[in-house]
Scaffold this motif. Structure first.
Motif, PDB file in Angstrom:
ATOM      1  N   VAL A 109       0.828  -1.201   0.000  1.00  0.00           N
ATOM      2  CA  VAL A 109       0.000   0.000   0.000  1.00  0.00           C
ATOM      3  C   VAL A 109       0.864   1.253   0.000  1.00  0.00           C
ATOM      4  O   VAL A 109       0.673   2.178  -0.790  1.00  0.00           O
ATOM      5  N   GLY A 110       1.868   1.309   0.895  1.00  0.00           N
ATOM      6  CA  GLY A 110       2.666   2.522   1.023  1.00  0.00           C
ATOM      7  C   GLY A 110       1.914   3.589   1.784  1.00  0.00           C
ATOM      8  O   GLY A 110       0.998   3.306   2.554  1.00  0.00           O
ATOM      9  N   GLY A 111       2.279   4.860   1.564  1.00  0.00           N
ATOM     10  CA  GLY A 111       1.613   5.956   2.246  1.00  0.00           C
ATOM     11  C   GLY A 111       2.540   6.721   3.167  1.00  0.00           C
ATOM     12  O   GLY A 111       3.744   6.836   2.898  1.00  0.00           O
ATOM     13  N   GLU A 112       2.014   7.211   4.258  1.00  0.00           N
ATOM     14  CA  GLU A 112       2.746   8.107   5.156  1.00  0.00           C
ATOM     15  C   GLU A 112       3.265   7.335   6.361  1.00  0.00           C
ATOM     16  O   GLU A 112       2.552   6.517   6.943  1.00  0.00           O
ATOM     17  N   ILE A 113       4.506   7.620   6.730  1.00  0.00           N
ATOM     18  CA  ILE A 113       5.131   6.897   7.842  1.00  0.00           C
ATOM     19  C   ILE A 113       6.228   7.746   8.462  1.00  0.00           C
ATOM     20  O   ILE A 113       6.873   8.558   7.779  1.00  0.00           O
ATOM     21  N   THR A 114       6.441   7.554   9.761  1.00  0.00           N
ATOM     22  CA  THR A 114       7.535   8.204  10.484  1.00  0.00           C
ATOM     23  C   THR A 114       8.409   7.119  11.083  1.00  0.00           C
ATOM     24  O   THR A 114       7.901   6.174  11.711  1.00  0.00           O
ATOM     25  N   ILE A 115       9.724   7.227  10.887  1.00  0.00           N
ATOM     26  CA  ILE A 115      10.661   6.232  11.405  1.00  0.00           C
ATOM     27  C   ILE A 115      11.807   6.924  12.129  1.00  0.00           C
ATOM     28  O   ILE A 115      12.018   8.133  11.972  1.00  0.00           O
ATOM     29  N   ASP A 116      12.550   6.150  12.902  1.00  0.00           N
ATOM     30  CA  ASP A 116      13.788   6.625  13.523  1.00  0.00           C
ATOM     31  C   ASP A 116      14.944   5.925  12.826  1.00  0.00           C
ATOM     32  O   ASP A 116      15.163   4.733  13.008  1.00  0.00           O
ATOM     33  N   ALA A 117      15.675   6.666  11.990  1.00  0.00           N
ATOM     34  CA  ALA A 117      16.815   6.110  11.240  1.00  0.00           C
ATOM     35  C   ALA A 117      18.139   6.543  11.849  1.00  0.00           C
ATOM     36  O   ALA A 117      19.138   6.670  11.141  1.00  0.00           O
ATOM     37  N   SER A 118      18.166   6.764  13.167  1.00  0.00           N
ATOM     38  CA  SER A 118      19.374   7.273  13.815  1.00  0.00           C
ATOM     39  C   SER A 118      20.555   6.328  13.702  1.00  0.00           C
ATOM     40  O   SER A 118      21.709   6.760  13.726  1.00  0.00           O
ATOM     41  N   THR A 119      20.293   5.024  13.593  1.00  0.00           N
ATOM     42  CA  THR A 119      21.396   4.065  13.559  1.00  0.00           C
ATOM     43  C   THR A 119      21.912   3.777  12.162  1.00  0.00           C
ATOM     44  O   THR A 119      23.006   3.247  12.013  1.00  0.00           O
ATOM     45  N   LEU A 141      13.109   4.438   0.086  1.00  0.00           N
ATOM     46  CA  LEU A 141      13.021   5.338  -1.054  1.00  0.00           C
ATOM     47  C   LEU A 141      13.203   4.598  -2.371  1.00  0.00           C
ATOM     48  O   LEU A 141      12.534   4.907  -3.370  1.00  0.00           O
ATOM     49  N   LEU A 142      14.100   3.618  -2.415  1.00  0.00           N
ATOM     50  CA  LEU A 142      14.368   2.914  -3.666  1.00  0.00           C
ATOM     51  C   LEU A 142      13.132   2.192  -4.196  1.00  0.00           C
ATOM     52  O   LEU A 142      12.896   2.152  -5.404  1.00  0.00           O
ATOM     53  N   ALA A 143      12.370   1.607  -3.296  1.00  0.00           N
ATOM     54  CA  ALA A 143      11.191   0.848  -3.722  1.00  0.00           C
ATOM     55  C   ALA A 143       9.925   1.696  -3.750  1.00  0.00           C
ATOM     56  O   ALA A 143       8.895   1.256  -4.285  1.00  0.00           O
ATOM     57  N   ALA A 144       9.967   2.909  -3.201  1.00  0.00           N
ATOM     58  CA  ALA A 144       8.765   3.724  -3.008  1.00  0.00           C
ATOM     59  C   ALA A 144       7.947   3.966  -4.270  1.00  0.00           C
ATOM     60  O   ALA A 144       6.708   3.970  -4.209  1.00  0.00           O
ATOM     61  N   PRO A 145       8.563   4.179  -5.462  1.00  0.00           N
ATOM     62  CA  PRO A 145       7.731   4.409  -6.645  1.00  0.00           C
ATOM     63  C   PRO A 145       6.815   3.239  -6.983  1.00  0.00           C
ATOM     64  O   PRO A 145       5.805   3.426  -7.679  1.00  0.00           O
ATOM     65  N   ARG A 146       7.144   2.049  -6.496  1.00  0.00           N
ATOM     66  CA  ARG A 146       6.335   0.864  -6.785  1.00  0.00           C
ATOM     67  C   ARG A 146       5.233   0.639  -5.746  1.00  0.00           C
ATOM     68  O   ARG A 146       4.429  -0.281  -5.900  1.00  0.00           O
ATOM     69  N   PHE A 147       5.212   1.435  -4.659  1.00  0.00           N
ATOM     70  CA  PHE A 147       4.145   1.299  -3.674  1.00  0.00           C
ATOM     71  C   PHE A 147       2.863   1.917  -4.228  1.00  0.00           C
ATOM     72  O   PHE A 147       2.899   2.911  -4.958  1.00  0.00           O
ATOM     73  N   GLY A 148       1.717   1.356  -3.854  1.00  0.00           N
ATOM     74  CA  GLY A 148       0.446   1.816  -4.393  1.00  0.00           C
ATOM     75  C   GLY A 148       0.200   3.297  -4.181  1.00  0.00           C
ATOM     76  O   GLY A 148      -0.297   3.997  -5.071  1.00  0.00           O
ATOM     77  N   GLN A 149       0.508   3.796  -2.996  1.00  0.00           N
ATOM     78  CA  GLN A 149       0.326   5.208  -2.671  1.00  0.00           C
ATOM     79  C   GLN A 149       1.647   5.966  -2.628  1.00  0.00           C
ATOM     80  O   GLN A 149       1.696   7.088  -2.120  1.00  0.00           O
ATOM     81  N   GLY A 150       2.713   5.380  -3.164  1.00  0.00           N
ATOM     82  CA  GLY A 150       4.009   6.025  -3.038  1.00  0.00           C
ATOM     83  C   GLY A 150       4.439   6.054  -1.590  1.00  0.00           C
ATOM     84  O   GLY A 150       4.098   5.162  -0.800  1.00  0.00           O
ATOM     85  N   LEU A 151       5.169   7.111  -1.196  1.00  0.00           N
ATOM     86  CA  LEU A 151       5.713   7.164   0.157  1.00  0.00           C
ATOM     87  C   LEU A 151       5.854   8.613   0.605  1.00  0.00           C
ATOM     88  O   LEU A 151       6.338   9.461  -0.150  1.00  0.00           O
TER      89      LEU A 151
END
Length: 452
Positions: free
Chosen positions: A182-192, A201-211
Motif C-alpha cells: 500500500v505505502g503511504g505516510e510513515i515516520t521512522i527513527d533512522a538514527s542508527t 526510497l528505492l522501492a517507493a515508486p512501486r508502492f500503491g500510494q508512493g511514500l
C-alpha cells in the motif's frame, strides 16, 4: 605470506561467545621509503547495489558499466536473481570485470536471501520482497544477526506488509509478499543507519500510494548516502521531494531502465590516499569523478586537515605527504565509513585527535568504535571511547596482531598502521573481499611504489 596462527581475541565488539577459532594472519607490508604510486579502483559498492535494485524494479532493461564485483555486490546479484530478475554478465571495457545487463521480471518469493554482512542487501531488499509473490526469508552471517533491523521491519509493517520476525527485530525474518504494498505516510527513527531511509526510497515508486517518509530521531547519520539514493532515483525519472530536512515524498510511478557508468569507489580510496601521509610521497587515484554523491569525495577536504597536500589534474586526484601527521578535531557525522582510516591516521599523528559524530558506526559490520580502540590500544596506543566518537592520544606503536571482526574497513585500517609500524599481523585479510577483492594486490603494489 601466511605466517602464523591465532586464537580469537577475548574482546569481541559484538559479544561473540563462539568457540576458539584459529586462522592465519597477513603481515602488513611496511613502507621502505616515500611512496610514488597510481592506483585504479573498481566501482562503488554503494552505487552498484543501488543501481542493481532500481534496475530490478524498472519498467525496462538496464546496463551497468564497470560495476563492482565483490562479496556484497555478488550477494545482491544472487538475491535479485532469486527474486526473479535476469542478470547477465556481458563483456565490458574495464579491467575489474564484466558489465551487467539487468532485465526485470515478475518478482517472486518462496526463497531465502543470504545477506552475508551486506547492510545494503538486508535493508534494501525487504521492501522489494513485499512486491513479490510468496514468502522471502532473509538471513546472513552471525554478525548480520546482531545488526539492527527493527526499523526496516516496523516500517514495512506500518506500510501494509506481513513480516514474521518472532519479535527479534533482527535477522532472520520472513517477508510475506503479496505482489503489492500500500505505502503511504510513515515516520521512522533512522538514527542508527541511513540505509533504513534509502531502502524505502528505492522501492517507493512501486508502492500503491508512493511514500511520504519522515525521520524522527535525534540525528540522521550519513546524509550523503541518502542524497546518493535520491540522485540514482532522479536518473531513473523518479523525483523525490524533500520539503524539510528529514522528510521525503515519492509519488507512485514507473522506474526507467538506464545505462549507467559506475564510478570508482571513493571510500575504498581512503587507505590508499592516507598512505601518502603515513609514508610520505604521493598517491594518485585515477577516475576521480568531477562531481559525485559519494562520501569518499570528502577526503579531498579532510586529508589536508591532517597535513596532506591535495591536487587534481583531470580525473586524477593526488595526495602528497611528508610522513608527518597533525592531530585533528573532527565532526565526521556525514562520513562515518571513513572513520577507520582517519582514526588510524590519528593514531600515527604528532598530537591528539578527537573524532566525533560517529556513534552510529557501532552498528556497522562490527562495533567499529570499540574495535578500533581495542586494536590500536593492543599495539600500544591510547584510544578512549566517547559516547559519539573516539579520543586518540598518539603513543609509539609496536607490532602485533590486528583483529578485523569480519569488517573490511578494520582490515584496511590495520594495513595503514602497518605501513609505518613493522610486524602488524592482520587476521582475516580476506574480509576486504566484501568491497575490494583486489586489496592485497593493490596494497602490495602501492608499497612497492610501482604504478598499478
Amino acid at each position: 605470506m601466511l605466517i602464523s596462527r591465532y586464537s580469537k581475541p577475548e574482546f569481541d565488539p559484538y559479544g561473540d561467545t563462539s568457540p576458539e577459532v584459529t586462522d592465519a594472519r597477513w603481515p602488513a607490508p611496511t613502507a621502505a621509503g616515500p611512496l610514488s604510486a597510481s592506483v585504479s579502483l573498481p566501482g562503488s559498492k554503494s552505487l552498484t547495489n543501488r543501481e542493481l535494485v532500481l534496475s530490478a524494479l524498472a519498467a525496462h532493461p538496464s546496463l551497468l558499466r564497470a560495476p563492482l564485483h565483490s562479496r556484497d555486490s555478488d550477494l545482491m546479484v544472487a538475491a535479485l536473481r532469486q527474486l526473479g530478475t535476469v542478470i547477465e554478465e556481458v563483456p565490458g571495457a574495464e579491467e575489474f570485470g564484466s558489465d551487467l545487463r539487468i532485465t526485470p521480471g515478475e518478482l517472486l518469493g518462496s526463497t531465502t536471501v543470504d545477506c552475508g554482512l551486506a547492510g545494503t542487501v538486508m535493508r534494501f531488499l525487504p521492501p522489494v520482497a513485499t512486491l513479490g509473490l510468496g514468502p522471502t526469508t532473509f538471513d546472513g552471517d552471525a554478525g548480520a544477526r546482531r545488526r539492527p533491523m527493527g526499523t526496516t521491519i516496523s516500517s514495512l509493517r506500518a506500510l501494509g506488509a506481513d513480516i514474521n520476525d518472532d519479535g527479534r527485530g533482527a535477522l532472520p525474518f520472513t517477508v510475506h509478499g503479496t505482489g503489492t504494498l500500500v505505502g503511504g505516510e510513515i515516520t521512522i527513527d533512522a538514527s542508527t543507519s541511513s540505509q533504513f531511509v534509502s531502502g524505502l526510497l528505492l522501492a517507493a515508486p512501486r508502492f500503491g500510494q508512493g511514500l511520504h517518509l519522515r525521520h524522527s530521531g535525534e540525528r540522521l547519520p550519513s546524509l550523503p548516502h541518502i542524497e546518493m539514493t535520491i540522485a540514482t532515483l532522479a536518473r531513473r525519472g523518479v523525483t523525490v521531494h524533500s520539503p524539510a530536512v528529514g522528510e521525503w515524498i515519492v509519488a507512485p510511478g514507473p522506474i526507467q531502465g538506464a545505462e549507467v557508468d559506475i564510478e570508482p569507489d571513493l571510500s575504498n580510496a581512503a587507505p590508499f590516499l592516507a598512505a601518502a601521509l603515513v609514508a610520505g610521497g604521493s598517491v594518485t587515484i585515477s577516475g576521480w569523478p568531477e562531481t559525485t554523491t559519494q562520501v569518499g569525495a570528502d577526503l579531498a577536504d579532510l586529508l589536508p586537515r591532517f597535513g596532506a597536500e591535495v591536487s587534481r589534474e583531470g580525473d586524477r586526484l593526488t595526495v602528497s605527504g611528508t610522513g608527518r601527521i597533525r592531530g585533528v578535531e573532527l565532526d565526521l557525522s556525514t562520513g562515518g565509513e571513513l572513520a577507520p582510516t582517519l582514526v588510524a591516521l590519528a593514531a600515527l599523528a604528532e598530537s591528539p585527535s578527537t573524532i566525533t559524530g560517529i556513534g552510529h558506526i557501532r552498528h556497522h559490520e562490527t562495533d567499529r568504535l570499540a574495535a578500533l580502540a581495542a586494536e590500536i590500544n593492543g599495539l600500544g596506543g591510547s584510544v578512549t571511547e566517547l559516547p559519539d566518537g573516539l579520543r586518540i592520544d598518539p603513543r609509539p606503536l609496536h607490532g602485533g596482531p590486528w583483529n578485523t571482526y569480519d569488517d573490511h574497513r578494520m582490515a584496511t585500517a590495520g594495513a595503514l598502521i602497518g605501513l609505518l609500524v613493522p610486524g602488524v599481523l592482520i587476521e582475516n585479510i580476506d574480509t576486504t573481499a566484501k568491497t575490494l577483492p583486489q586489496f592485497t594486490d593493490l596494497w602490495s603494489t602501492l608499497v612497492s611504489g610501482a604504478p598499478s
